[in-house]
Design a protein around this motif. Structure first.
Motif, PDB file in Angstrom:
ATOM      1  N   GLU A 304      60.664  55.706 113.915  1.00 34.10           N
ATOM      2  CA  GLU A 304      59.966  54.506 113.453  1.00 34.10           C
ATOM      3  C   GLU A 304      59.081  54.902 112.279  1.00 34.10           C
ATOM      4  O   GLU A 304      58.197  55.743 112.414  1.00 34.10           O
ATOM      5  CB  GLU A 304      59.117  53.925 114.582  1.00 34.10           C
ATOM      6  N   VAL A 305      59.327  54.306 111.119  1.00 30.80           N
ATOM      7  CA  VAL A 305      58.553  54.642 109.925  1.00 30.80           C
ATOM      8  C   VAL A 305      57.232  53.887 109.945  1.00 30.80           C
ATOM      9  O   VAL A 305      57.209  52.649 109.956  1.00 30.80           O
ATOM     10  CB  VAL A 305      59.332  54.323 108.639  1.00 30.80           C
ATOM     11  N   VAL A 306      56.138  54.596 109.927  1.00 32.01           N
ATOM     12  CA  VAL A 306      54.812  53.991 109.843  1.00 32.01           C
ATOM     13  C   VAL A 306      54.493  53.670 108.384  1.00 32.01           C
ATOM     14  O   VAL A 306      53.908  52.643 108.060  1.00 32.01           O
ATOM     15  CB  VAL A 306      53.745  54.920 110.461  1.00 32.01           C
ATOM     16  N   GLY A 307      54.869  54.550 107.483  1.00 32.41           N
ATOM     17  CA  GLY A 307      54.632  54.325 106.063  1.00 32.41           C
ATOM     18  C   GLY A 307      54.757  55.628 105.289  1.00 32.41           C
ATOM     19  O   GLY A 307      54.932  56.704 105.874  1.00 32.41           O
ATOM     20  N   PRO A 308      54.750  55.498 103.984  1.00 33.47           N
ATOM     21  CA  PRO A 308      54.622  54.308 103.142  1.00 33.47           C
ATOM     22  C   PRO A 308      55.988  53.646 102.900  1.00 33.47           C
ATOM     23  O   PRO A 308      57.005  54.166 103.374  1.00 33.47           O
ATOM     24  CB  PRO A 308      54.049  54.877 101.840  1.00 33.47           C
ATOM     25  N   PRO A 309      56.026  52.566 102.129  1.00 36.28           N
ATOM     26  CA  PRO A 309      57.296  51.868 101.866  1.00 36.28           C
ATOM     27  C   PRO A 309      58.342  52.781 101.212  1.00 36.28           C
ATOM     28  O   PRO A 309      59.538  52.596 101.437  1.00 36.28           O
ATOM     29  CB  PRO A 309      56.890  50.717 100.929  1.00 36.28           C
ATOM     30  N   GLN A 310      57.890  53.751 100.385  1.00 37.05           N
ATOM     31  CA  GLN A 310      58.848  54.640  99.712  1.00 37.05           C
ATOM     32  C   GLN A 310      59.677  55.436 100.720  1.00 37.05           C
ATOM     33  O   GLN A 310      60.857  55.718 100.487  1.00 37.05           O
ATOM     34  CB  GLN A 310      58.118  55.604  98.773  1.00 37.05           C
ATOM     35  N   LEU A 311      59.062  55.804 101.842  1.00 37.79           N
ATOM     36  CA  LEU A 311      59.803  56.559 102.854  1.00 37.79           C
ATOM     37  C   LEU A 311      60.834  55.656 103.532  1.00 37.79           C
ATOM     38  O   LEU A 311      61.965  56.068 103.794  1.00 37.79           O
ATOM     39  CB  LEU A 311      58.834  57.143 103.886  1.00 37.79           C
ATOM     40  N   ARG A 312      60.459  54.391 103.797  1.00 40.36           N
ATOM     41  CA  ARG A 312      61.398  53.452 104.406  1.00 40.36           C
ATOM     42  C   ARG A 312      62.594  53.231 103.471  1.00 40.36           C
ATOM     43  O   ARG A 312      63.754  53.188 103.921  1.00 40.36           O
ATOM     44  CB  ARG A 312      60.671  52.129 104.700  1.00 40.36           C
ATOM     45  N   ALA A 313      62.330  53.132 102.168  1.00 41.97           N
ATOM     46  CA  ALA A 313      63.407  52.953 101.189  1.00 41.97           C
ATOM     47  C   ALA A 313      64.298  54.188 101.127  1.00 41.97           C
ATOM     48  O   ALA A 313      65.524  54.081 100.963  1.00 41.97           O
ATOM     49  CB  ALA A 313      62.814  52.658  99.809  1.00 41.97           C
ATOM     50  N   ALA A 314      63.700  55.366 101.276  1.00 45.31           N
ATOM     51  CA  ALA A 314      64.481  56.600 101.246  1.00 45.31           C
ATOM     52  C   ALA A 314      65.422  56.678 102.447  1.00 45.31           C
ATOM     53  O   ALA A 314      66.565  57.136 102.326  1.00 45.31           O
ATOM     54  CB  ALA A 314      63.546  57.805 101.223  1.00 45.31           C
ATOM     55  N   PHE A 315      64.968  56.211 103.612  1.00 47.66           N
ATOM     56  CA  PHE A 315      65.836  56.184 104.784  1.00 47.66           C
ATOM     57  C   PHE A 315      67.000  55.217 104.563  1.00 47.66           C
ATOM     58  O   PHE A 315      68.142  55.489 104.964  1.00 47.66           O
ATOM     59  CB  PHE A 315      65.039  55.783 106.034  1.00 47.66           C
ATOM     60  N   ALA A 316      66.723  54.068 103.935  1.00 45.88           N
ATOM     61  CA  ALA A 316      67.782  53.098 103.667  1.00 45.88           C
ATOM     62  C   ALA A 316      68.844  53.700 102.747  1.00 45.88           C
ATOM     63  O   ALA A 316      70.057  53.555 102.982  1.00 45.88           O
ATOM     64  CB  ALA A 316      67.189  51.829 103.046  1.00 45.88           C
ATOM     65  N   GLU A 317      68.412  54.398 101.704  1.00 45.88           N
ATOM     66  CA  GLU A 317      69.362  55.030 100.777  1.00 45.88           C
ATOM     67  C   GLU A 317      70.125  56.149 101.465  1.00 45.88           C
ATOM     68  O   GLU A 317      71.339  56.319 101.251  1.00 45.88           O
ATOM     69  CB  GLU A 317      68.616  55.563  99.553  1.00 45.88           C
ATOM     70  N   LEU A 318      69.426  56.909 102.333  1.00 43.47           N
ATOM     71  CA  LEU A 318      70.078  57.982 103.080  1.00 43.47           C
ATOM     72  C   LEU A 318      71.155  57.401 103.998  1.00 43.47           C
ATOM     73  O   LEU A 318      72.252  57.961 104.127  1.00 43.47           O
ATOM     74  CB  LEU A 318      69.042  58.753 103.906  1.00 43.47           C
ATOM     75  N   SER A 319      70.869  56.233 104.603  1.00 42.28           N
ATOM     76  CA  SER A 319      71.848  55.573 105.472  1.00 42.28           C
ATOM     77  C   SER A 319      73.075  55.147 104.683  1.00 42.28           C
ATOM     78  O   SER A 319      74.216  55.313 105.148  1.00 42.28           O
ATOM     79  CB  SER A 319      71.198  54.361 106.142  1.00 42.28           C
ATOM     80  N   ARG A 320      72.872  54.580 103.491  1.00 39.41           N
ATOM     81  CA  ARG A 320      74.006  54.155 102.666  1.00 39.41           C
ATOM     82  C   ARG A 320      74.863  55.352 102.271  1.00 39.41           C
ATOM     83  O   ARG A 320      76.102  55.275 102.296  1.00 39.41           O
ATOM     84  CB  ARG A 320      73.504  53.408 101.427  1.00 39.41           C
ATOM     85  N   ARG A 321      74.225  56.457 101.906  1.00 34.06           N
ATOM     86  CA  ARG A 321      74.987  57.650 101.526  1.00 34.06           C
ATOM     87  C   ARG A 321      75.765  58.204 102.713  1.00 34.06           C
ATOM     88  O   ARG A 321      76.918  58.632 102.591  1.00 34.06           O
ATOM     89  CB  ARG A 321      74.029  58.711 100.980  1.00 34.06           C
ATOM     90  N   ALA A 322      75.113  58.202 103.896  1.00 37.47           N
ATOM     91  CA  ALA A 322      75.784  58.696 105.091  1.00 37.47           C
ATOM     92  C   ALA A 322      76.993  57.821 105.429  1.00 37.47           C
ATOM     93  O   ALA A 322      78.049  58.326 105.851  1.00 37.47           O
ATOM     94  CB  ALA A 322      74.804  58.745 106.262  1.00 37.47           C
ATOM     95  N   ASP A 323      76.828  56.522 105.245  1.00 38.09           N
ATOM     96  CA  ASP A 323      77.930  55.597 105.542  1.00 38.09           C
ATOM     97  C   ASP A 323      79.108  55.861 104.603  1.00 38.09           C
ATOM     98  O   ASP A 323      80.274  55.855 105.036  1.00 38.09           O
ATOM     99  CB  ASP A 323      77.431  54.157 105.400  1.00 38.09           C
ATOM    100  N   ARG A 324      78.830  56.066 103.313  1.00 41.06           N
ATOM    101  CA  ARG A 324      79.894  56.345 102.354  1.00 41.06           C
ATOM    102  C   ARG A 324      80.569  57.689 102.696  1.00 41.06           C
ATOM    103  O   ARG A 324      81.797  57.814 102.610  1.00 41.06           O
ATOM    104  CB  ARG A 324      79.334  56.375 100.946  1.00 41.06           C
ATOM    105  N   ALA A 325      79.753  58.685 103.068  1.00 36.60           N
ATOM    106  CA  ALA A 325      80.324  59.984 103.413  1.00 36.60           C
ATOM    107  C   ALA A 325      81.202  59.888 104.646  1.00 36.60           C
ATOM    108  O   ALA A 325      82.275  60.516 104.724  1.00 36.60           O
ATOM    109  CB  ALA A 325      79.189  60.988 103.649  1.00 36.60           C
ATOM    110  N   ALA A 326      80.765  59.079 105.622  1.00 28.28           N
ATOM    111  CA  ALA A 326      81.576  58.923 106.836  1.00 28.28           C
ATOM    112  C   ALA A 326      82.902  58.238 106.520  1.00 28.28           C
ATOM    113  O   ALA A 326      83.944  58.575 107.085  1.00 28.28           O
ATOM    114  CB  ALA A 326      80.809  58.092 107.861  1.00 28.28           C
TER     115      ALA A 326
END
Length: 332
Positions: A304-326
């Motif tokens: 669960e991301v408490v903050g800041p918003p930049q970390l939440r955005a980084a997780f979203a981008e990491l998820s997209r990259r992981a999805d493409r890699a999968a």
């Protein structure tokens, strides 16, 4: 009787040598008093030390006396017990400096260990020191280190060729660089030159194993202090991606579905706070938001991301990259 006399003389010579190493000047009368002999005997013992290669000089003055100077060759050395242990430990650590002296240090350690009393040898052997953390880091030629160190001491500008990481050997060479070297620092098995770059008007850090100094060195310069005045803190800050302070440029806070006891050993310099039997708040940092998100994902649990918003955005981008890699690696 001659054996006893010879033993007494040898013991007195060692005592005399130890005293001469302990302070710069010794009046002859004081040496005689401490050793319990005549000043004539002291003069004979000084002559014996000179024959063994110790450069003992006579000191002129009201009292007269003796001084142990630096010589042109290395005579036998005398260490007290603490110095001997410290020397053995330093020789073991020398294997991890990356200075290209591993073999010489190992031979010197064998020599020192051979003459240590049993109780001191056990103290040295009990210290399990290894170079396991150094891996296959490149070595620095000792001649290069001497050249870099001499430029730092003399306050002379360095001119050098530099090989950037990943650059092919047959690539077009870069023009030579120059730097006003302030410190030569060993860190994690590698050597670095920290200095002021007059062309970029900024502080720079160079790996010594990638430097090829040119001769002669450049002009003398007025030394500057590194930002903050502490070269260790400055270098650590640069390795964390910070410009001046020893802190990560990207810091975030999350809650992990893990006990604090399982998080703390892998939190690095982060702060883990127990919230419950299986919940932990972790505040930590990295050199980029993507790197921070990837590091936190290694805990392999719900986050669960408490903050800041930049970390939440980084997780979203990491998820997209992981999805493409999968998708690219899917099997039918």
């Amino acid at each position: 009787m001659p054996i006893a006399s010879s033993t007494t003389t040898s013991s007195r010579l060692l005592s005399l040598l130890s005293m001469l190493q302990a302070r710069r000047d010794w009046p002859g009368g004081l040496l005689a008093e401490r050793l319990g002999v005549s000043e004539r005997t002291v003069r004979r013992d000084v002559d014996r030390l000179r024959e063994l290669g110790y450069p003992v000089q006579a000191v002129k003055g009201p009292d007269g006396g003796y001084r142990l100077e630096a010589g042109s060759r290395l005579p036998p050395l005398l260490f007290d017990e603490e110095q001997a242990v410290a020397l053995a430990v330093a020789l073991r650590i020398a294997v991890g400096t990356g200075a290209g002296i591993e073999e010489a240090a190992a031979r010197a350690l064998v020599t020192v260990r051979q003459v240590l009393p049993s109780r001191l040898r056990q103290r040295v052997d009990a210290l399990e020191i290894s170079a396991a953390g150094r891996g296959v880091d490149p070595q620095v030629d000792t001649g290069v280190l001497r050249t870099l160190s001499a430029a730092v001491r003399a306050g002379e500008e360095l001119r050098f060729d530099y090989r950037p990481p990943g650059r092919p050997e047959d690539a077009e060479p870069h023009p030579p660089r120059r730097v006003q070297p302030r410190h030569l620092v060993a860190r994690a098995g590698r050597w670095y030159v920290v200095g002021w770059d007059p062309d970029r008007e900024d502080w720079r850090t160079y790996r010594a194993d990638r430097m090829t100094p040119r001769v002669p060195t450049g002009p003398r310069f007025v030394a500057r202090e590194v930002p903050g005045g502490d070269v260790a803190a400055f270098l650590s800050a640069r390795f964390t991606g910070s410009e001046s302070t020893n802190t990560w440029p990207c810091r975030g806070e999350v809650i992990l579905d893990l006990p604090a006891a399982e998080v703390a050993p892998f939190a690095g310099d982060g702060v883990a706070e127990e919230l419950g039997a299986a919940r932990t708040r972790l505040a930590t940092g990295s050199w980029s938001w993507a790197a921070l998100a990837a590091a936190l994902a290694r805990f392999d649990t719900e986050i669960e991301v408490v903050g800041p918003p930049q970390l939440r955005a980084a997780f979203a981008e990491l998820s997209r990259r992981a999805d493409r890699a999968a998708g690219t690696g899917a099997c039918s």
